[in-house]
Design a protein around this motif. Structure first.
Motif, mmCIF file in Angstrom:
data_model
loop_
_atom_site.group_PDB
_atom_site.id
_atom_site.type_symbol
_atom_site.label_atom_id
_atom_site.label_comp_id
_atom_site.label_asym_id
_atom_site.label_seq_id
_atom_site.Cartn_x
_atom_site.Cartn_y
_atom_site.Cartn_z
ATOM 1 N N LEU A 1 0.820 -1.214 0.000
ATOM 2 C CA LEU A 1 0.000 0.000 0.000
ATOM 3 C C LEU A 1 0.849 1.256 0.000
ATOM 4 O O LEU A 1 0.587 2.199 -0.758
ATOM 5 C CB LEU A 1 -0.936 -0.024 1.211
ATOM 6 C CG LEU A 1 -1.829 1.209 1.400
ATOM 7 C CD1 LEU A 1 -2.793 1.353 0.229
ATOM 8 C CD2 LEU A 1 -2.587 1.130 2.714
ATOM 9 N N ILE A 2 1.896 1.308 0.839
ATOM 10 C CA ILE A 2 2.704 2.518 0.944
ATOM 11 C C ILE A 2 3.847 2.537 -0.059
ATOM 12 O O ILE A 2 4.501 3.562 -0.253
ATOM 13 C CB ILE A 2 3.288 2.662 2.367
ATOM 14 C CG1 ILE A 2 4.255 1.498 2.680
ATOM 15 C CG2 ILE A 2 2.170 2.739 3.391
ATOM 16 C CD1 ILE A 2 4.904 1.615 4.037
ATOM 17 N N GLY A 3 4.088 1.407 -0.713
ATOM 18 C CA GLY A 3 5.118 1.367 -1.732
ATOM 19 C C GLY A 3 6.529 1.335 -1.194
ATOM 20 O O GLY A 3 7.469 1.732 -1.895
ATOM 21 N N ALA A 4 6.745 0.905 0.047
ATOM 22 C CA ALA A 4 8.082 0.837 0.637
ATOM 23 C C ALA A 4 8.097 -0.278 1.669
ATOM 24 O O ALA A 4 7.052 -0.659 2.221
ATOM 25 C CB ALA A 4 8.476 2.160 1.278
ATOM 26 N N SER A 5 9.285 -0.807 1.931
ATOM 27 C CA SER A 5 9.439 -1.869 2.909
ATOM 28 C C SER A 5 9.785 -1.290 4.279
ATOM 29 O O SER A 5 10.184 -0.121 4.399
ATOM 30 C CB SER A 5 10.543 -2.837 2.467
ATOM 31 O OG SER A 5 11.771 -2.146 2.306
ATOM 32 N N VAL A 6 9.645 -2.101 5.318
ATOM 33 C CA VAL A 6 9.929 -1.652 6.680
ATOM 34 C C VAL A 6 11.445 -1.471 6.848
ATOM 35 O O VAL A 6 12.217 -2.388 6.537
ATOM 36 C CB VAL A 6 9.405 -2.681 7.701
ATOM 37 C CG1 VAL A 6 9.717 -2.229 9.118
ATOM 38 C CG2 VAL A 6 7.907 -2.888 7.522
ATOM 39 N N PRO A 7 11.925 -0.307 7.295
ATOM 40 C CA PRO A 7 13.372 -0.087 7.437
ATOM 41 C C PRO A 7 13.944 -0.904 8.581
ATOM 42 O O PRO A 7 13.286 -1.145 9.595
ATOM 43 C CB PRO A 7 13.469 1.419 7.703
ATOM 44 C CG PRO A 7 12.161 1.784 8.311
ATOM 45 C CD PRO A 7 11.145 0.897 7.652
ATOM 46 N N THR A 8 15.181 -1.304 8.397
ATOM 47 C CA THR A 8 15.865 -2.072 9.453
ATOM 48 C C THR A 8 16.353 -1.178 10.582
ATOM 49 O O THR A 8 16.433 -1.592 11.733
ATOM 50 C CB THR A 8 17.048 -2.836 8.849
ATOM 51 O OG1 THR A 8 17.928 -1.895 8.192
ATOM 52 C CG2 THR A 8 16.571 -3.852 7.814
#
Length: 370
Positions: free
Chosen positions: A298-305
């Motif tokens: 949905l947001i077009g990005a992955s969860v940052p580490t």
């Protein structure tokens, strides 16, 4: 259409109304007031009543009034659209998670249950029920390579001809219900059932009534399709085909106990194989929750580490009512009105400086010399 013109001409001739100005004028505008001329045009049922227009007026009057400025009207109109989008979201969620019950054992009804939205499915369900219990064959013939079925409905005098092409599955009914509303009529359903067709032909499942209507492929600015959305649409199509195959197998095997038992055993063994494969995949690659994947899509990005941007510290402002521990006083600032109200609740006392009754003493006496 041709028979109606003949009957009109015969009525005009029998009553000698060839020179009647009003009838001639009305006849010239016949396409504007005779619903029969709109039977083959797609209107989604809007010509039935004026309730749709009245409901829209009633809806928007809840948000607007004639005394609004242009800016206020724009903001209220946006609120009305947000309310409609919220209702649309609720309907989509209802179609996705709440499944209606099938009234018959027809494979076509089970197929419609998978592809149609809930509201459209209820309307098509009535057509299927009428096709199975009310309609019957009154005649059959072949013309120009097409099969022509004459379908009757119970005690109704009028009959409807259904044209069917065996090779292309093209179906057309003279009632024109599909052309008007986009939902196959009961006469078409009867013919499909008689020809042992377990799915609604693809040409008769309109995209606007499909459960995937709002999930079209999304494009980037350069015109390339978003791969995740295309995969979601393809996955839904595969699920629909899978359910259709399962329903067809159950319909074929339900009459024989041995065949039905064999089908259950095969499905059970297939389920065990799938469970073993999924456990191996989860143990080697690790399982990621579908909810997290949906949010990333949905947001077009992955969860940052690593989280570099942190929320700011809460500031203590006047009147905000926020108490920050360890920042000095935990009490908020009071306004002059609050101070006056608290002062009025106190008892007056005698000031030794000015010798008057008041809310002060000699230390903060207003008449004390500075």
């Amino acid at each position: 259409m041709y028979h109606n013109l003949i009957r009109w001409a015969k009525g005009i001739s029998d009553f000698k109304l060839e020179n009647h100005d009003w009838l001639l004028q009305i006849y010239d505008k016949r396409e504007m007031w005779i619903p029969a001329y709109f039977r083959d045009l797609f209107f989604c049922g809007i010509m039935r009543t004026t309730s749709r227009s009245e409901s829209e007026n009633n809806f928007y009057t809840k948000f607007t009034n004639p005394h609004l400025t242009l800016v206020e009207f724009y903001m209220r109109f946006e609120s009305a659209l947000d309310a409609q989008r919220h209702t649309q979201g609720e309907n989509d969620n209802f179609s996705k998670h709440k499944h209606p019950e099938c009234k018959t054992h027809s494979a076509i009804e089970k197929f419609a249950y998978e592809v149609y939205t809930t509201t459209v499915f209820y309307e098509f369900q009535d057509e299927v029920e009428s096709a199975l219990f009310s309609c019957g064959l009154d005649g059959f013939k072949k013309e120009f390579g097409l099969e022509v079925y004459t379908i009757g409905e119970g005690c109704r005098i009028r009959k409807f001809d259904v044209l069917f092409n065996v090779e292309t599955l093209d179906t057309s009914c003279l009632c024109k219900s599909f052309e008007r509303q986009g939902i196959p009529c009961r006469h078409m359903v009867w013919v499909w059932k008689a020809k042992h067709i377990h799915k609604i032909p693809e040409a008769y499942v309109l995209n606007r009534w499909n459960i995937m209507a709002c999930k079209k492929p999304i494009f980037y600015l350069d015109g390339n399709e978003l791969e995740q959305c295309v995969q979601a649409v393809d996955r839904k199509s595969l699920l629909i085909d899978l359910w259709c195959e399962i329903h067809s197998c159950v319909s074929l095997a339900q009459g024989n106990e041995l065949t039905l038992s064999s089908l259950v055993d095969n499905l059970r063994s297939l389920r065990l194989d799938l469970e073993s494969q999924s456990s191996i995949v989860d143990g080697s690659n690790g399982s990621v929750s579908s909810k997290a994947k949906d949010i990333e899509l949905l947001i077009g990005a992955s969860v940052p580490t690593e989280i570099l941007i942190k929320p700011p510290k809460v500031s203590k402002n006047k009147g905000a009512g926020v108490h920050v521990q360890g920042s000095g006083s935990d009490k908020r600032w009071k306004s002059d009105k609050e101070k006056a109200v608290e002062q009025s609740r106190k008892k007056k006392r005698l000031c030794k400086g000015c010798k008057k009754m008041g809310y002060h003493d000699i230390r903060n006496c207003p008449e004390k010399e500075k």
